[in-house]
Enzyme design. Structure first.
Site, PDB file in Angstrom:
ATOM      1  N   CYS A 123      18.194 -18.008  52.884  1.00 32.74           N
ATOM      2  CA  CYS A 123      18.013 -19.433  52.635  1.00 32.74           C
ATOM      3  C   CYS A 123      17.049 -19.640  51.473  1.00 32.74           C
ATOM      4  O   CYS A 123      15.921 -19.137  51.498  1.00 32.74           O
ATOM      5  CB  CYS A 123      17.494 -20.117  53.890  1.00 32.74           C
ATOM      6  N   CYS A 161      15.390 -10.899  58.143  1.00 29.38           N
ATOM      7  CA  CYS A 161      16.411 -11.939  58.342  1.00 29.38           C
ATOM      8  C   CYS A 161      17.716 -11.504  57.696  1.00 29.38           C
ATOM      9  O   CYS A 161      17.731 -10.789  56.698  1.00 29.38           O
ATOM     10  CB  CYS A 161      15.944 -13.268  57.743  1.00 29.38           C
ATOM     11  N   CYS A 213      13.533 -21.139  52.352  1.00 28.18           N
ATOM     12  CA  CYS A 213      12.815 -20.566  53.497  1.00 28.18           C
ATOM     13  C   CYS A 213      11.325 -20.411  53.203  1.00 28.18           C
ATOM     14  O   CYS A 213      10.938 -19.767  52.230  1.00 28.18           O
ATOM     15  CB  CYS A 213      13.415 -19.208  53.856  1.00 28.18           C
TER      16      CYS A 213
END
Length: 306
Positions: A26, A22, A29
């Protein structure tokens, strides 16, 4: 842990981790699977997954990550899934999506789910969603998807940073077909760094009550408490192993769907079909019946005591 027979039936809808990579970080996540892949997987094996799932009775395949648009074979995988007869969906942060890509995917992609948690880019940055401009980019990508005839979903994770915010304006601006809001779920050894972002059931309920009127605008509003999610998703790694979260940590099947029957492999980790149905996991995702679910949702809302 004992499981009912309902948890061992064939999956209706499967979430496949297309890639563990990714480009965002985040904090909350719960999809960081980089440490869980046992061995490299050949693309040709991954492309076999849709037909294998269809043979077990699966109807819908959602590609997630990581960030699926970092997977170089994504267009081919979506095409294989659609041609196998599956309803197709991609969950993305939207940062790598272009209008051209969506136009090319449109014959094969039924749903695009974009992750948007706040109308404020400052909050999104605090959560780890990019370095600015995330909100406007989501709006742009959403419009591209709608222009291409792809059904649109917005996914929002509700945390300490946004549970008191009002997302109505940005949601009504985008007007997705479906808006899913998730109470932050912390998974052991995956996203425990987000413990300070957890909210209580009561705080999540307040957020839901503030926004549920949005159903009157034809948006399928679907809140999920953290407990709703546990055990109710059928999740698959690209190496063919199912994984599950019944107790706050992931467990993984020993065998793979490349070597054993789907039902047999899924039975190694379990699946709560009853909870899947109760949280609305079987929502009418096909074009010809989606409008009926809108009418039902609005009717139910009107009958509710505010």
């Amino acid at each position: 842990m004992s499981r009912s027979e309902d948890e061992l039936v064939s999956p209706i809808s499967v979430n496949l981790v297309a890639t563990t990579t990714c480009n965002y970080k985040c904090r909350f996540c719960f999809g960081d699977f980089r440490n869980f892949i046992k061995y490299p997987v050949d693309d040709s094996r991954i492309l076999e997954i849709p037909s294998i799932l269809v043979s077990s009775g699966c109807e819908k395949l959602t590609l997630e990550g990581g960030e699926p648009f970092l997977y170089r074979k994504l267009p081919l995988l979506i095409r294989e899934a659609k041609q196998a007869g599956l309803t197709t969906s991609i969950v993305t942060n939207g940062s790598l999506v272009t209008q051209k890509i969506l136009e090319e995917l449109s014959p094969y992609l039924d749903w695009l789910a974009i992750s948007l948690d706040s109308p404020s880019d400052q909050v999104e940055k605090q959560l780890g969603r990019g370095n600015g401009g995330h909100v406007e980019n989501c709006k742009k990508v959403a419009q591209w998807a709608q222009d291409a005839g792809i059904r649109l979903k917005i996914n929002s994770v509700i945390t300490k940073l946004n549970y008191q915010q009002d997302l109505s304006e940005v949601i009504l601006d985008i007007k997705p077909d479906r808006w899913k809001v998730f109470q932050l779920l912390v998974v052991k050894d995956v996203n425990e760094r987000a413990l300070d972002l957890e909210i209580t059931d009561f705080e999540f309920k307040r957020f839901v009550e503030k926004h549920r009127w949005i159903r009157k605008n034809g948006i399928d509003f679907a809140p999920e408490w953290s407990n709703d999610m546990m055990g109710s998703y059928v999740m698959l790694l690209p190496d063919g192993r199912f994984f599950q979260n019944f107790t706050g940590n992931y467990t993984f099947s020993r065998n793979t769907i490349f070597d054993c029957a789907v039902e047999s492999v899924l039975s190694e980790v379990g699946w709560d079909r009853g909870k899947f149905l109760r949280r609305g996991g079987d929502y009418q995702w096909k074009h010809d019946v989606l409008e009926c679910s809108y009418v039902k949702a609005v009717d139910n809302y009107i009958k509710e005591e505010v």
